[in-house]
Design a protein around this motif. Structure first.
Motif, PDB file in Angstrom:
ATOM      1  N   ALA A 115      -4.070 -13.279   5.930  1.00  0.00           N
ATOM      2  CA  ALA A 115      -4.968 -12.435   5.723  1.00  0.00           C
ATOM      3  C   ALA A 115      -4.964 -12.155   4.201  1.00  0.00           C
ATOM      4  O   ALA A 115      -6.132 -11.930   3.607  1.00  0.00           O
ATOM      5  CB  ALA A 115      -4.784 -10.900   6.444  1.00  0.00           C
ATOM      6  N   PHE A 116      -4.106 -12.280   3.397  1.00  0.00           N
ATOM      7  CA  PHE A 116      -4.121 -11.844   1.874  1.00  0.00           C
ATOM      8  C   PHE A 116      -4.808 -13.026   1.168  1.00  0.00           C
ATOM      9  O   PHE A 116      -5.205 -12.818  -0.039  1.00  0.00           O
ATOM     10  CB  PHE A 116      -2.496 -11.568   1.354  1.00  0.00           C
ATOM     11  CG  PHE A 116      -1.665 -12.647   1.593  1.00  0.00           C
ATOM     12  CD1 PHE A 116      -1.689 -13.869   0.554  1.00  0.00           C
ATOM     13  CD2 PHE A 116      -0.688 -12.553   2.602  1.00  0.00           C
ATOM     14  CE1 PHE A 116      -0.657 -14.654   0.746  1.00  0.00           C
ATOM     15  CE2 PHE A 116       0.171 -13.720   2.738  1.00  0.00           C
ATOM     16  CZ  PHE A 116       0.053 -14.788   1.816  1.00  0.00           C
TER      17      PHE A 116
ATOM     18  N   ILE B 273      -8.733 -12.352   1.812  1.00  0.00           N
ATOM     19  CA  ILE B 273      -9.262 -11.364   0.992  1.00  0.00           C
ATOM     20  C   ILE B 273      -9.514 -11.834  -0.450  1.00  0.00           C
ATOM     21  O   ILE B 273     -10.827 -11.710  -0.916  1.00  0.00           O
ATOM     22  CB  ILE B 273      -8.030 -10.277   0.603  1.00  0.00           C
ATOM     23  CG1 ILE B 273      -7.862  -9.411   1.917  1.00  0.00           C
ATOM     24  CG2 ILE B 273      -8.460  -9.306  -0.572  1.00  0.00           C
ATOM     25  CD1 ILE B 273      -8.771  -8.494   2.072  1.00  0.00           C
ATOM     26  N   LYS B 274      -9.080 -12.720  -1.055  1.00  0.00           N
ATOM     27  CA  LYS B 274      -9.295 -13.353  -2.191  1.00  0.00           C
ATOM     28  C   LYS B 274     -10.558 -14.436  -2.044  1.00  0.00           C
ATOM     29  O   LYS B 274     -11.158 -14.499  -2.976  1.00  0.00           O
ATOM     30  CB  LYS B 274      -7.963 -14.299  -3.039  1.00  0.00           C
ATOM     31  CG  LYS B 274      -6.644 -13.490  -3.097  1.00  0.00           C
ATOM     32  CD  LYS B 274      -6.818 -12.449  -4.113  1.00  0.00           C
ATOM     33  CE  LYS B 274      -5.276 -11.879  -4.114  1.00  0.00           C
ATOM     34  NZ  LYS B 274      -5.214 -10.638  -3.546  1.00  0.00           N
TER      35      LYS B 274
ATOM     36  N   PHE C 126      -2.240   3.942   5.265  1.00  0.00           N
ATOM     37  CA  PHE C 126      -0.688   3.999   4.625  1.00  0.00           C
ATOM     38  C   PHE C 126      -0.563   5.803   4.535  1.00  0.00           C
ATOM     39  O   PHE C 126      -1.001   6.426   3.567  1.00  0.00           O
ATOM     40  CB  PHE C 126      -0.604   3.626   3.184  1.00  0.00           C
ATOM     41  CG  PHE C 126      -1.067   2.063   3.012  1.00  0.00           C
ATOM     42  CD1 PHE C 126      -0.320   1.043   3.732  1.00  0.00           C
ATOM     43  CD2 PHE C 126      -2.042   1.627   2.309  1.00  0.00           C
ATOM     44  CE1 PHE C 126      -0.782  -0.112   3.641  1.00  0.00           C
ATOM     45  CE2 PHE C 126      -2.565   0.326   2.227  1.00  0.00           C
ATOM     46  CZ  PHE C 126      -1.752  -0.442   2.908  1.00  0.00           C
TER      47      PHE C 126
ATOM     48  N   PHE D 281      -5.734  -5.112  -5.005  1.00  0.00           N
ATOM     49  CA  PHE D 281      -5.284  -6.374  -4.603  1.00  0.00           C
ATOM     50  C   PHE D 281      -6.680  -7.377  -3.898  1.00  0.00           C
ATOM     51  O   PHE D 281      -6.321  -8.256  -3.153  1.00  0.00           O
ATOM     52  CB  PHE D 281      -4.315  -6.267  -3.426  1.00  0.00           C
ATOM     53  CG  PHE D 281      -2.647  -5.880  -4.110  1.00  0.00           C
ATOM     54  CD1 PHE D 281      -1.933  -6.731  -4.397  1.00  0.00           C
ATOM     55  CD2 PHE D 281      -2.846  -4.457  -4.337  1.00  0.00           C
ATOM     56  CE1 PHE D 281      -0.748  -6.215  -4.923  1.00  0.00           C
ATOM     57  CE2 PHE D 281      -1.504  -4.126  -4.840  1.00  0.00           C
ATOM     58  CZ  PHE D 281      -0.520  -4.788  -5.196  1.00  0.00           C
TER      59      PHE D 281
ATOM     60  N   ASP E 191       3.066  -0.218   5.689  1.00  0.00           N
ATOM     61  CA  ASP E 191       2.404  -0.781   6.860  1.00  0.00           C
ATOM     62  C   ASP E 191       2.113  -2.324   6.156  1.00  0.00           C
ATOM     63  O   ASP E 191       1.335  -2.576   5.533  1.00  0.00           O
ATOM     64  CB  ASP E 191       1.343  -0.274   7.312  1.00  0.00           C
ATOM     65  CG  ASP E 191       0.822  -0.928   8.441  1.00  0.00           C
ATOM     66  OD1 ASP E 191       1.002  -1.985   8.883  1.00  0.00           O
ATOM     67  OD2 ASP E 191       0.041  -0.357   9.280  1.00  0.00           O
TER      68      ASP E 191
ATOM     69  N   ASP F 282       1.675  -5.272   7.706  1.00  0.00           N
ATOM     70  CA  ASP F 282       0.377  -5.853   8.019  1.00  0.00           C
ATOM     71  C   ASP F 282      -0.877  -5.455   7.374  1.00  0.00           C
ATOM     72  O   ASP F 282      -1.627  -6.038   6.914  1.00  0.00           O
ATOM     73  CB  ASP F 282       0.240  -5.967   9.627  1.00  0.00           C
ATOM     74  CG  ASP F 282       1.203  -6.708  10.302  1.00  0.00           C
ATOM     75  OD1 ASP F 282       1.443  -7.670   9.749  1.00  0.00           O
ATOM     76  OD2 ASP F 282       1.877  -6.217  11.741  1.00  0.00           O
ATOM     77  N   ALA F 283      -0.825  -4.140   7.331  1.00  0.00           N
ATOM     78  CA  ALA F 283      -2.132  -3.446   6.638  1.00  0.00           C
ATOM     79  C   ALA F 283      -2.200  -3.964   5.151  1.00  0.00           C
ATOM     80  O   ALA F 283      -3.419  -4.162   4.580  1.00  0.00           O
ATOM     81  CB  ALA F 283      -2.024  -1.908   6.932  1.00  0.00           C
ATOM     82  N   ALA F 284      -1.208  -3.770   4.504  1.00  0.00           N
ATOM     83  CA  ALA F 284      -0.909  -4.169   3.236  1.00  0.00           C
ATOM     84  C   ALA F 284      -1.525  -5.750   3.048  1.00  0.00           C
ATOM     85  O   ALA F 284      -2.322  -5.887   2.250  1.00  0.00           O
ATOM     86  CB  ALA F 284       0.399  -4.154   2.825  1.00  0.00           C
ATOM     87  N   ALA F 285      -1.162  -6.564   3.911  1.00  0.00           N
ATOM     88  CA  ALA F 285      -1.436  -8.256   3.715  1.00  0.00           C
ATOM     89  C   ALA F 285      -3.056  -8.205   4.051  1.00  0.00           C
ATOM     90  O   ALA F 285      -3.681  -8.736   3.477  1.00  0.00           O
ATOM     91  CB  ALA F 285      -0.827  -8.753   4.799  1.00  0.00           C
ATOM     92  N   ASP F 286      -3.545  -6.933   5.009  1.00  0.00           N
ATOM     93  CA  ASP F 286      -4.924  -7.195   5.137  1.00  0.00           C
ATOM     94  C   ASP F 286      -5.660  -6.716   4.024  1.00  0.00           C
ATOM     95  O   ASP F 286      -7.133  -7.136   4.069  1.00  0.00           O
ATOM     96  CB  ASP F 286      -5.084  -6.400   6.459  1.00  0.00           C
ATOM     97  CG  ASP F 286      -4.944  -7.018   7.642  1.00  0.00           C
ATOM     98  OD1 ASP F 286      -4.812  -8.236   7.763  1.00  0.00           O
ATOM     99  OD2 ASP F 286      -4.594  -6.234   8.869  1.00  0.00           O
ATOM    100  N   LEU F 287      -5.215  -6.156   2.960  1.00  0.00           N
ATOM    101  CA  LEU F 287      -5.600  -5.596   1.830  1.00  0.00           C
ATOM    102  C   LEU F 287      -5.597  -6.728   0.630  1.00  0.00           C
ATOM    103  O   LEU F 287      -6.093  -6.351  -0.489  1.00  0.00           O
ATOM    104  CB  LEU F 287      -5.581  -4.262   1.537  1.00  0.00           C
ATOM    105  CG  LEU F 287      -5.950  -3.142   2.490  1.00  0.00           C
ATOM    106  CD1 LEU F 287      -5.435  -1.902   2.154  1.00  0.00           C
ATOM    107  CD2 LEU F 287      -7.458  -3.186   2.804  1.00  0.00           C
ATOM    108  N   GLY F 288      -4.988  -7.730   0.752  1.00  0.00           N
ATOM    109  CA  GLY F 288      -4.659  -8.605  -0.150  1.00  0.00           C
ATOM    110  C   GLY F 288      -3.454  -8.571  -0.621  1.00  0.00           C
ATOM    111  O   GLY F 288      -3.130  -9.226  -1.648  1.00  0.00           O
ATOM    112  N   VAL F 289      -2.549  -7.731  -0.286  1.00  0.00           N
ATOM    113  CA  VAL F 289      -1.089  -7.944  -0.911  1.00  0.00           C
ATOM    114  C   VAL F 289      -0.400  -8.937  -0.241  1.00  0.00           C
ATOM    115  O   VAL F 289      -0.181  -9.173   0.980  1.00  0.00           O
ATOM    116  CB  VAL F 289      -0.270  -6.544  -0.684  1.00  0.00           C
ATOM    117  CG1 VAL F 289       0.917  -6.722  -1.074  1.00  0.00           C
ATOM    118  CG2 VAL F 289      -1.233  -5.226  -1.034  1.00  0.00           C
ATOM    119  N   ASN F 290       0.427  -9.861  -1.122  1.00  0.00           N
ATOM    120  CA  ASN F 290       0.986 -10.985  -0.490  1.00  0.00           C
ATOM    121  C   ASN F 290       2.479 -10.557  -0.438  1.00  0.00           C
ATOM    122  O   ASN F 290       3.137 -10.562  -1.610  1.00  0.00           O
ATOM    123  CB  ASN F 290       0.947 -12.280  -1.412  1.00  0.00           C
ATOM    124  CG  ASN F 290       1.811 -13.382  -0.576  1.00  0.00           C
ATOM    125  OD1 ASN F 290       2.384 -13.305   0.294  1.00  0.00           O
ATOM    126  ND2 ASN F 290       1.732 -14.528  -1.254  1.00  0.00           N
TER     127      ASN F 290
END
Lengths: 249, 321, 297
Positions: free
Chosen positions: A76-77, A80-81, A94, A109, B196, B198-206
């Protein structure tokens, strides 16, 4: 030209769970500027297909491409890019952050990867305004109502600056009034240039908002077309109402 | 009142106080030697600054990113031995401290690279594993004197205040890093991962490189603290700097003060640094028993630590008016 | 290495694997049901060892029998700990920061209670059996290790039977496999979790009692075994009971044969290296390898 490199192209995607095919040989293309929906009865494979496109699940076979680029199984990350963002069916804010901070994460991000704090705040407030919850910016995300949390999902996804928004049952659990507001929001998102892929259980919602619809049944593609075509397709009517099945018994 | 509103209230208390407070505190501590305090008091503050530093470092990983480590003694010991070995070959203290930062950061990768690839308890487990393994190795390693320890010979006159200021400077550096991170992109990313993944990754955080980076940063700070300690103590041994109790102390402080905040670990570090010697002196047999009970009580009854408790009081007070 | 050497190393690895499995299975049960990593496992093993010692010294009870007697005591203790402390943790699908810190605090408390009660001198349980040996052809096997191994097998067999053939055992397995489905079908989570926790602690105590008759111990006893237990359950895939048996065997083999290449002092480092290797190469444990093979077939 858009046909050559559609914003999303799903090519014969299959996913097995154990020996069971949850999604089998599904192909479709999403063109820029559309709201593309897929629907289907319970267990049709909507969520599985959605998860594969959103990078949460790897297909057993088949390819997923965006603008000609292979994104099969990309996390997913990375999506996004590439300008592909998603919302969750069950909201996942969060909880210990404020509403604004939630969206700030997305700005930082997202595709643009904004680093500056002030710039990120500004963009985040913009996204909140777009989703209509800017007055809640400084509240803890945990205390929002479901309707507002769904809007927060949208605001966060939009704040990543996507070209394609994948939206999973965004109207689930909403009241009638909230649903029509949410659909209006999806139209505005489309009109501002972001393509939307929309999965929904609710037939009325999906046919009223989508430009093009694909119907899944038992993991296979049953039909694809405009809302009118879909609503008059005998195979679709049968899948939802089961007329012939009843006649047979 | 739920946990998240407590956290946010605590953060607000912290922010409300934060503007002039660190500068005042730093100025006061820097000016303190003018009052010609006793060497023993200076020594107490010196160790407290080191504890505060490690407490903030642990909080970067445990508090911000939510990854519990039981093995910070590895970095502390690594830093201590690196500085000790280098200084004995004639390297100046400052480059030796830098080398301590580097060596501790490298060791952090030994745990992080395998363990952060996976979700779940693997990281916490791996930190216990490596701290035991490293201590065993250091106890058996001959060129550092093994279990009997290692002595640093510094051919310069001893100035206690020099040590005092280096520890204060280090603590200030750790604070600046922690405060800058907290509301910047890096810190928001870490907190998103904690809340969270998974939610972080879904917003672009690796998550993977982020966890590795913050773990290495925390290790580096802890390593320098170990180096500063080694130079002051002039004698180190594996059971001390690599000791289990060192890891326990380092994780206890931020928990006492308030995990995931900027000020909590500072508060916890100061409280701990000042009472620790007293507790060890009064209850030599059972001080870890006291710490363990404290840990249990905080987790069950006041997960926000002192700062969280203050936040609650603050809200109650304001609510009454 | 001669064939005799090789065979006797294999035999001692196998004997070691038995006790390793008993020591790890309690952690697996607790993790499987509650998704809590029982860091206090080492503390409970230590208690088990001292309990066996007290039974042996005060009442002249055979140490192996004493180890079995610790099981009900530790089971009740575990149930009480669950009732007083663990139950208050919010449920989560993976270990949380509070659960890790709570169990760690509990470990500190147990360990230092141990120091308070028994002091810090090394103790051991010594019987005529301790040094006796059975000869099987050219291979000499320690009688005690053989007895411990058999005891370990009996315990694992009983656990397996309990899990499969009793109502509570089945509800434990149901919670491990699918929590939500288990709750829907009427599994009482709090009670089952309490029993699972008691069971895990019971096994920790039993393992401590058995290990106590093999090695000397002090209140810090169990720490080295805790790390081995981690390696074993990670090898086994965290919540698989059959995975534990395989993991125990793998670790026992690696440790036993590594003695040829590595000084005994570095054994723990070997455990850690194995852990790191598994995390990189085989993140789902050995069970995932088997599952993969099945999927391909």
């Amino acid at each position: 030209m858009e046909d050559a490199d559609p914003i999303l192209e799903v090519d014969k995607v299959t996913r097995y769970f154990g020996g069971l095919a949850a999604v089998k040989d599904v192909s479709f293309k999403v063109r820029q500027g559309q709201i593309f929906g897929f629907m289907g009865p319970n267990g049709a494979g909507k969520t599985t297909l959605f998860s594969m496109i959103a990078g949460a699940l790897k297909p057993s076979s088949g390819k997923i491409r965006s603008r000609g680029r292979d994104i099969t199984g990309a996390p997913a990350f990375k999506l996004i890019k590439l300008g592909i963002a998603r919302t969750h069916q069950i909201v996942r804010p969060f909880r210990e952050m404020t509403v604004l901070e939630n969206v700030q994460v997305a700005v930082h991000f997202g595709k643009q990867a904004v680093t500056g704090r002030a710039a990120a705040r500004e963009r985040a407030i913009e996204a909140l305004g777009y989703a209509g919850i800017d007055q809640l910016a400084n509240y803890p995300a945990a205390i929002l109502s479901v309707g507002h949390q769904k809007r927060l999902e949208i605001a966060r996804a939009l704040a990543t600056d996507p070209d394609l928004l994948l939206s999973d049952e965004i109207c689930g659990g909403l009241t009638h009034a909230e649903t029509s507001e949410m659909l209006a929001l999806l139209r505005r998102i489309r009109d501002s240039g972001t393509t939307v892929m929309y999965v929904e259980h609710d037939v009325k919602a999906i046919t009223s908002v989508c430009d093009r619809i694909m119907v899944l049944n038992y993991g296979r593609k049953l039909a694809e077309g405009t809302p009118d075509e879909i609503q008059n397709d005998p195979a679709v009517i049968e899948a939802y109402l089961g007329t012939r099945a009843r006649g047979r018994s | 009142m739920n946990a998240s509103s407590v956290v946010i209230a605590a953060q607000r208390v912290a922010r409300w106080r934060s503007a002039p407070l660190p500068w005042l505190l730093l100025a006061a501590l820097a000016a303190l030697p003018l009052l010609s305090p006793s060497p023993n008091f200076v020594r107490l503050l010196f160790t407290t600054f080191l504890w505060v530093t490690t407490s903030m470092a642990w909080n970067l990983v445990g508090g911000f990113a939510g990854q519990v480590s039981f093995g910070f003694a590895v970095f502390y010991g690594m830093g201590a031995y690196t500085t000790a070995l280098l200084m004995n070959t004639g390297v100046d203290p400052v480059p030796a401290f830098a080398a301590s930062a580097l060596s501790a950061a490298l060791v952090s990768l030994v745990v992080g690279v395998p363990a952060f690839r996976l979700r779940g308890p693997y990281f916490a487990i791996a930190t216990i594993g490596i701290s035991e393994a490293v201590r065993v190795v250091m106890t058996n390693l001959s060129f550092t004197g093994g279990a009997s320890g290692y002595r640093i010979v510094e051919h310069r006159p001893f100035h206690q205040l020099e040590h005092y200021y280096s520890a204060l400077l280090l603590a200030a550096l750790a604070f600046v890093i922690s405060a800058l991170i907290a509301h910047a992109k890096f810190g928001l990313g870490l907190q998103a991962i904690r809340q969270d993944e998974d939610a972080a990754a879904d917003l672009g955080v690796n998550p993977y490189p982020y966890k590795l980076a913050v773990h290495a940063l925390a290790a580096a700070l802890t390593g320098v603290a170990g180096g500063v300690f080694a130079r002051y103590a002039a004698f180190i041994h594996p059971a001390g700097v690599f000791g289990f109790h060192t890891s326990v102390h380092i994780l206890l402080m931020p928990v006492i003060g308030g995990i995931g905040t900027v000020w909590g670990p500072v508060l916890g570090g100061f409280v701990f640094g000042i009472v620790e010697e007293e507790i060890v002196a009064s209850f030599p047999q059972v001080h870890l028993l006291i710490y363990g009970s404290l840990l249990i009580l905080i987790i069950l009854f006041e997960p926000g630590g002192i700062l969280g408790g203050l936040g609650k009081l603050f809200r109650r007070f304001r609510g009454r008016r | 290495m001669t064939l005799v050497d090789f065979t006797s190393l294999m035999v001692s690895a196998l004997l070691l694997a038995g006790i390793y499995a008993v020591m790890s299975v309690g952690m697996t049960v607790i993790y499987g049901v509650m998704k809590i990593v029982n860091l206090a496992h080492a503390g409970f093993m230590m208690l088990g060892a001292y309990l066996a010692l007290e039974l042996f010294e005060r009442f002249q009870i055979d140490p192996i029998l004493a180890a079995f007697l610790t099981f009900p005591v530790m089971f009740l203790l575990g149930g009480a700990v669950h009732w007083v402390l663990v139950r208050r943790l919010p449920h989560a699908d993976e270990p949380t920061l509070p659960s890790l810190l709570l169990m760690f605090g509990l470990w500190l408390v147990l360990q230092n209670l141990g120091y308070l009660i028994w002091g810090n001198t090394d103790r051991s349980i010594f019987t005529p059996r301790t040094l006796s040996v059975v000869n099987v052809g050219p291979i000499a096997i320690s009688t005690l290790r053989l007895v411990v191994f058999i005891a370990a097998l009996v315990c694992l067999g009983l656990l397996e039977a309990w899990l499969h053939y009793t109502w509570f055992g089945r509800s434990v397995r149901a919670l491990i496999q699918n929590r939500y489905a288990a709750l829907i079908t009427g599994v009482h989570e709090d009670r089952t979790a309490g029993i699972a926790f008691g069971l895990g602690i019971g096994f920790a105590g039993l393992a401590g009692g058995l290990l106590g008759s093999l090695y000397s111990f002090d209140p810090d006893f169990g720490r080295a075994f805790l790390i081995r237990a981690f390696v074993i359950i990670v090898l086994g895939g965290l919540d698989s009971i059959s995975g534990v048996a395989i993991g125990a065997l793998v670790l026992a083999l690696v440790e036993t044969f590594s003695i040829i290449f590595v000084p005994a002092g570095y054994q723990l480092a070997i455990s850690f290296a194995l852990l790191a290797l598994v995390l990189i190469v085989l993140p789902g444990g050995i069970a995932s390898l088997l599952a993969k093979a099945r999927r391909l077939a």
